[in-house]
Design a protein around this motif. Structure first.
Motif, PDB file in Angstrom:
ATOM      1  N   PRO A 166       8.142   1.428 -72.308  1.00 58.84           N
ATOM      2  CA  PRO A 166       8.936   1.260 -71.091  1.00 58.84           C
ATOM      3  C   PRO A 166      10.414   0.984 -71.384  1.00 58.84           C
ATOM      4  CG  PRO A 166       6.923  -0.044 -71.005  1.00 58.84           C
ATOM      5  CD  PRO A 166       7.072   0.426 -72.417  1.00 58.84           C
ATOM      6  N   GLY A 167      10.682   0.445 -72.582  1.00 59.29           N
ATOM      7  CA  GLY A 167      12.066   0.137 -72.951  1.00 59.29           C
ATOM      8  C   GLY A 167      12.922   1.376 -73.131  1.00 59.29           C
ATOM      9  N   THR A 168      12.298   2.502 -73.498  1.00 60.52           N
ATOM     10  CA  THR A 168      13.074   3.731 -73.746  1.00 60.52           C
ATOM     11  C   THR A 168      12.600   4.899 -72.895  1.00 60.52           C
ATOM     12  OG1 THR A 168      11.536   4.452 -75.463  1.00 60.52           O
ATOM     13  CG2 THR A 168      13.394   3.084 -76.187  1.00 60.52           C
ATOM     14  N   GLY A 169      11.425   4.765 -72.312  1.00 54.78           N
ATOM     15  CA  GLY A 169      10.856   5.883 -71.553  1.00 54.78           C
ATOM     16  C   GLY A 169      10.238   6.952 -72.440  1.00 54.78           C
ATOM     17  N   GLN A 170      10.208   6.711 -73.751  1.00 55.11           N
ATOM     18  CA  GLN A 170       9.650   7.700 -74.690  1.00 55.11           C
ATOM     19  C   GLN A 170       8.152   7.485 -74.903  1.00 55.11           C
ATOM     20  OE1 GLN A 170      11.869   9.909 -76.583  1.00 55.11           O
ATOM     21  NE2 GLN A 170      13.268   9.187 -74.985  1.00 55.11           N
ATOM     22  N   SER A 171       7.478   8.608 -75.203  1.00 51.10           N
ATOM     23  CA  SER A 171       6.063   8.500 -75.548  1.00 51.10           C
ATOM     24  C   SER A 171       5.926   7.785 -76.898  1.00 51.10           C
ATOM     25  CB  SER A 171       5.453   9.904 -75.624  1.00 51.10           C
ATOM     26  OG  SER A 171       4.172   9.827 -76.196  1.00 51.10           O
ATOM     27  N   ILE A 172       4.945   6.898 -77.003  1.00 49.77           N
ATOM     28  CA  ILE A 172       4.681   6.215 -78.279  1.00 49.77           C
ATOM     29  C   ILE A 172       3.670   7.038 -79.086  1.00 49.77           C
ATOM     30  CG2 ILE A 172       3.812   4.109 -79.386  1.00 49.77           C
ATOM     31  CD1 ILE A 172       4.381   2.672 -76.678  1.00 49.77           C
ATOM     32  N   CYS A 173       2.604   7.428 -78.432  1.00 51.55           N
ATOM     33  CA  CYS A 173       1.560   8.206 -79.106  1.00 51.55           C
ATOM     34  C   CYS A 173       0.591   8.747 -78.063  1.00 51.55           C
ATOM     35  CB  CYS A 173       0.809   7.344 -80.119  1.00 51.55           C
ATOM     36  SG  CYS A 173      -0.098   5.973 -79.393  1.00 51.55           S
ATOM     37  N   ARG A 174      -0.319   9.584 -78.532  1.00 48.18           N
ATOM     38  CA  ARG A 174      -1.391  10.051 -77.659  1.00 48.18           C
ATOM     39  C   ARG A 174      -2.595   9.127 -77.827  1.00 48.18           C
ATOM     40  NH1 ARG A 174      -3.085  16.083 -78.180  1.00 48.18           N
ATOM     41  NH2 ARG A 174      -3.924  15.264 -80.118  1.00 48.18           N
ATOM     42  N   VAL A 175      -3.331   8.975 -76.740  1.00 46.35           N
ATOM     43  CA  VAL A 175      -4.521   8.122 -76.775  1.00 46.35           C
ATOM     44  C   VAL A 175      -5.685   8.941 -76.217  1.00 46.35           C
ATOM     45  CG1 VAL A 175      -5.539   5.959 -75.951  1.00 46.35           C
ATOM     46  CG2 VAL A 175      -3.075   6.088 -76.379  1.00 46.35           C
ATOM     47  N   ALA A 176      -6.820   8.857 -76.895  1.00 47.08           N
ATOM     48  CA  ALA A 176      -8.013   9.562 -76.411  1.00 47.08           C
ATOM     49  C   ALA A 176      -8.380   9.023 -75.033  1.00 47.08           C
ATOM     50  CB  ALA A 176      -9.162   9.354 -77.384  1.00 47.08           C
ATOM     51  N   GLN A 177      -8.689   9.945 -74.127  1.00 44.82           N
ATOM     52  CA  GLN A 177      -8.966   9.554 -72.741  1.00 44.82           C
ATOM     53  C   GLN A 177     -10.465   9.585 -72.469  1.00 44.82           C
ATOM     54  OE1 GLN A 177      -6.745  11.752 -69.793  1.00 44.82           O
ATOM     55  NE2 GLN A 177      -8.314  11.361 -68.247  1.00 44.82           N
ATOM     56  N   ALA A 178     -11.014   8.412 -72.221  1.00 43.44           N
ATOM     57  CA  ALA A 178     -12.452   8.316 -71.982  1.00 43.44           C
ATOM     58  C   ALA A 178     -12.822   8.946 -70.637  1.00 43.44           C
ATOM     59  CB  ALA A 178     -12.888   6.858 -72.000  1.00 43.44           C
ATOM     60  N   SER A 179     -14.059   9.353 -70.539  1.00 41.05           N
ATOM     61  CA  SER A 179     -14.616   9.824 -69.267  1.00 41.05           C
ATOM     62  C   SER A 179     -15.972   9.124 -69.089  1.00 41.05           C
ATOM     63  CB  SER A 179     -14.808  11.339 -69.308  1.00 41.05           C
ATOM     64  OG  SER A 179     -15.783  11.632 -70.290  1.00 41.05           O
ATOM     65  N   SER A 180     -16.697   9.506 -68.063  1.00 42.89           N
ATOM     66  CA  SER A 180     -17.941   8.775 -67.802  1.00 42.89           C
ATOM     67  C   SER A 180     -18.957   8.990 -68.932  1.00 42.89           C
ATOM     68  CB  SER A 180     -18.533   9.164 -66.448  1.00 42.89           C
ATOM     69  OG  SER A 180     -18.849  10.529 -66.449  1.00 42.89           O
ATOM     70  N   ALA A 181     -18.869  10.121 -69.648  1.00 45.51           N
ATOM     71  CA  ALA A 181     -19.783  10.335 -70.776  1.00 45.51           C
ATOM     72  C   ALA A 181     -19.536   9.292 -71.868  1.00 45.51           C
ATOM     73  CB  ALA A 181     -19.594  11.740 -71.350  1.00 45.51           C
ATOM     74  N   ASP A 182     -18.259   8.917 -72.061  1.00 43.15           N
ATOM     75  CA  ASP A 182     -17.951   7.886 -73.064  1.00 43.15           C
ATOM     76  C   ASP A 182     -18.386   6.498 -72.584  1.00 43.15           C
ATOM     77  OD1 ASP A 182     -16.468   9.662 -74.955  1.00 43.15           O
ATOM     78  OD2 ASP A 182     -15.187   9.896 -73.196  1.00 43.15           O
ATOM     79  N   VAL A 183     -18.346   6.304 -71.265  1.00 45.43           N
ATOM     80  CA  VAL A 183     -18.852   5.031 -70.721  1.00 45.43           C
ATOM     81  C   VAL A 183     -20.326   4.902 -71.112  1.00 45.43           C
ATOM     82  CG1 VAL A 183     -19.333   3.686 -68.635  1.00 45.43           C
ATOM     83  CG2 VAL A 183     -17.216   5.026 -68.792  1.00 45.43           C
ATOM     84  N   ASP A 184     -21.085   5.989 -70.946  1.00 42.63           N
ATOM     85  CA  ASP A 184     -22.518   5.954 -71.305  1.00 42.63           C
ATOM     86  C   ASP A 184     -22.718   5.580 -72.772  1.00 42.63           C
ATOM     87  OD1 ASP A 184     -23.173   6.712 -68.751  1.00 42.63           O
ATOM     88  OD2 ASP A 184     -23.447   8.838 -69.234  1.00 42.63           O
ATOM     89  N   THR A 185     -21.925   6.221 -73.656  1.00 40.69           N
ATOM     90  CA  THR A 185     -22.069   5.931 -75.096  1.00 40.69           C
ATOM     91  C   THR A 185     -21.714   4.478 -75.398  1.00 40.69           C
ATOM     92  OG1 THR A 185     -21.224   8.157 -75.405  1.00 40.69           O
ATOM     93  CG2 THR A 185     -21.471   6.831 -77.377  1.00 40.69           C
ATOM     94  N   ALA A 186     -20.621   4.016 -74.801  1.00 39.25           N
ATOM     95  CA  ALA A 186     -20.178   2.639 -75.062  1.00 39.25           C
ATOM     96  C   ALA A 186     -21.200   1.628 -74.535  1.00 39.25           C
ATOM     97  CB  ALA A 186     -18.810   2.406 -74.419  1.00 39.25           C
TER      98      ALA A 186
END
Ligand code: NDP
Length: 487
Positions: free
Chosen positions: A29-49
């Motif tokens: 937020p300090g620069t408005g720049q992207s820091i990194c990409r993050v894997a985006q969970a979905s409901s299938a990942d909720v099931d695994t977790a």
């Protein structure tokens, strides 16, 4: 294709890709720049977790409280060892000044883990002799806890939710806000290093749909949410489908009352902490500042004097007092409230605009803003802004100010400054709030229950009370003698 700094989900003690293969960016937020990409969970990942957390539950719940406490204590030590690194991560991802994060985020999280590490061994049932036998109660963990976090205190929220849950023998699936996923992922890695068994803490960054999948999930036993009141209502409604217990830490529009006999400098300190810490992005903030008419001018003079000195700056700079808003859209949201305040006739005494920080031109900054001449029906006085915007209101009579302070659907916190000890306790009793500070504001020792009433939430975090929300009691009756059946 994945990049060097991509961050993955954390399930069953290791980093894994999201099943759907989706990614999102997290921003500084300090620069408005992207820091990194993050894997985006979905409901299938909720099931695994959830499946991993369920498997881990079998072992974790059988460990003694002392043994679980030892692991939590090791995790508290890990956080302290990594204090600087975690504080920098929180500042990078959340825009909060580096002057705040070591203590307010890392120490607060570590204190919580340490506190519940100690409590883990003290969880006890009861025993009583009754007619025809005796009974005892078994305090048992609930099972898998689904925890959903807001973006303003991501590491602290991860700790405040997992420490009592784990101490009681539950396992956890945590969804941080997609705006601030990094510190919770690091927390999970450190948990593994500290000896937390695989599957006991799972972290699945994602959007609201992941939270929704958690609330609807048949194998999650409880939901603990920190977020806005509207989200809280949705979570509670969805949890009804499987009758999950819920703890809700929601928003507020808390009053801070400064009586005519107050120590004015302390009251000004309180008002500053109640409005400008973490750029005003704090749920308990006392944004309706009621000042007794007889001291209003002196109070405002000193308040403005000290507000002028606040330094808006790069979150990573050591001398920054006020950092960046969490996102561009949140900044626009805060600015639109400021415009609404001006349009409604409130007098903007200081601030009132977006700020630019040299070298950080892409960042999302808002000046600390004080409105005077506010009335109770103004939008800026009624609605949670979640930014550095203080509304000053005037009063003359104690009963009047208590009625006005309580005239809100929220009931998270309240503060009052007075030297009159009787009045302090009388008004504290009459204010409708879950947390009340007399002659201070916004301090949250881990030993003190934390949580709101009315539309600000259900349940308490911190303190021994929090454990009650992660335990269910089983009553076991043991008969003595023959069964005297009437049939
Ligand atoms: P939100 O309510 O927008 O989001 C909170 C979390 O819930 C996020 O992880 C969000 O995911 C998720 N979520 C959104 N929709 C749903 C849904 N339908 N079902 C389940 N989960 C969902 O709050 P913010 O993150 O914007 O945080 C600000 C709010 O949090 C303020 O109102 C503030 O007062 C409150 N808050 C309360 C605190 C307390 O202790 N009382 C402490 C800190 C903040 P996503 O981010 O992807 O939308």
């Amino acid at each position: 294709m994945s990049h060097a700094h991509d961050r993955l989900l954390w399930i069953d003690g290791r980093a894994v890709k999201a099943k759907g293969g989706a990614w999102f960016d997290t921003f500084n937020p300090g620069t408005g720049q992207s820091i990194c990409r993050v894997a985006q969970a979905s409901s299938a990942d909720v099931d695994t977790a959830v499946a991993a957390a369920r498997r881990a539950f079998g072992e974790w719940k059988r460990m003694s409280g002392v043994a679980r406490g030892r692991v939590l204590r090791a995790l508290a030590d890990k956080l302290r060892e990594h204090r600087d690194e975690l504080a920098e991560l929180e500042t990078l991802d959340g825009g909060k000044p580096i002057a705040e994060t070591p203590e307010a985020d890392v120490d607060s999280g570590a204190d919580c883990l340490e506190y519940f590490a100690g409590q883990a061994a003290s969880i006890q049932g009861e025993y009583q002799e009754v007619d025809e036998g005796f009974f005892y109660t078994r305090p048992e963990p609930l099972g898998v806890v689904g925890a959903i976090g807001a973006w303003n205190y991501p590491l602290q929220i991860a700790c405040w939710k997992s420490a009592p849950a784990l101490a009681a023998g539950n396992t956890i699936v945590f969804k941080p806000s997609e705006l601030t996923p990094l510190s919770a992922l690091r927390f999970a890695e450190l948990a593994k290093e500290a000896g937390v068994p695989d599957g006991v803490i799972n972290v699945i960054p994602g959007f609201g749909d992941v939270g929704q999948a958690m609330t609807n999930h048949p194998d999650i036993d409880k939901i603990s949410l920190t977020g806005g009141a509207d989200t809280g209502k949705k979570v509670m409604a969805a949890s009804a489908s499987t009758l999950k217990a819920v703890s809700l830490e929601l928003g507020g529009k808390s009053p801070l009352i400064v009586f005519d006999d107050a120590d004015i400098d302390n009251a000004v300190s309180g008002a500053l902490m109640a409005n400008f810490f973490t750029q005003g992005e704090i749920c308990t903030n006392g944004t309706r500042v009621f000042v007794h008419e007889s001291i209003r001018e002196t109070f405002l003079e000193r308040l403005l004097d000290r507000t002028k000195k606040l330094k808006i700056g790069a979150p990573m700079a050591a001398d920054t007092d006020v950092g960046a808003m969490i996102s561009e859209s949140h900044m626009q949201h805060v600015l639109s409230y400021i415009e609404a305040g001006k349009a409604a006739g409130a007098k903007c005494l200081i601030g009132g605009a977006q700020a630019t920080v040299a070298g950080c031109e892409g960042g999302w900054y808002v000046e600390p803003t004080v409105f005077d001449g506010c009335s109770d029906d103004m939008q800026i006085v009624r609605e949670e802004i979640f930014g550095p915007v203080m509304s000053v209101l005037s009063f003359t009579d104690e009963d009047e100010v208590v009625t006005r302070a309580n005239d809100t659907p929220f009931g998270l916190a309240a503060g009052l400054f007075t030297r009159d000890i009787e009045r302090g306790h009388r008004v504290a009793a009459d204010l409708e709030a879950g947390i009340l500070w007399i002659n201070h504001y916004n301090i949250t020792p881990i030993e003190m229950p934390f949580g709101g009433i009315k539309e600000s939430g259900i349940g308490k975090e911190n303190s021994r009370r929090a454990l009650e929300h992660y335990i269910r009691l089983k009553s076991v009756f043991v008969a003595r003698g023959a069964v005297d059946a009437p049939y």
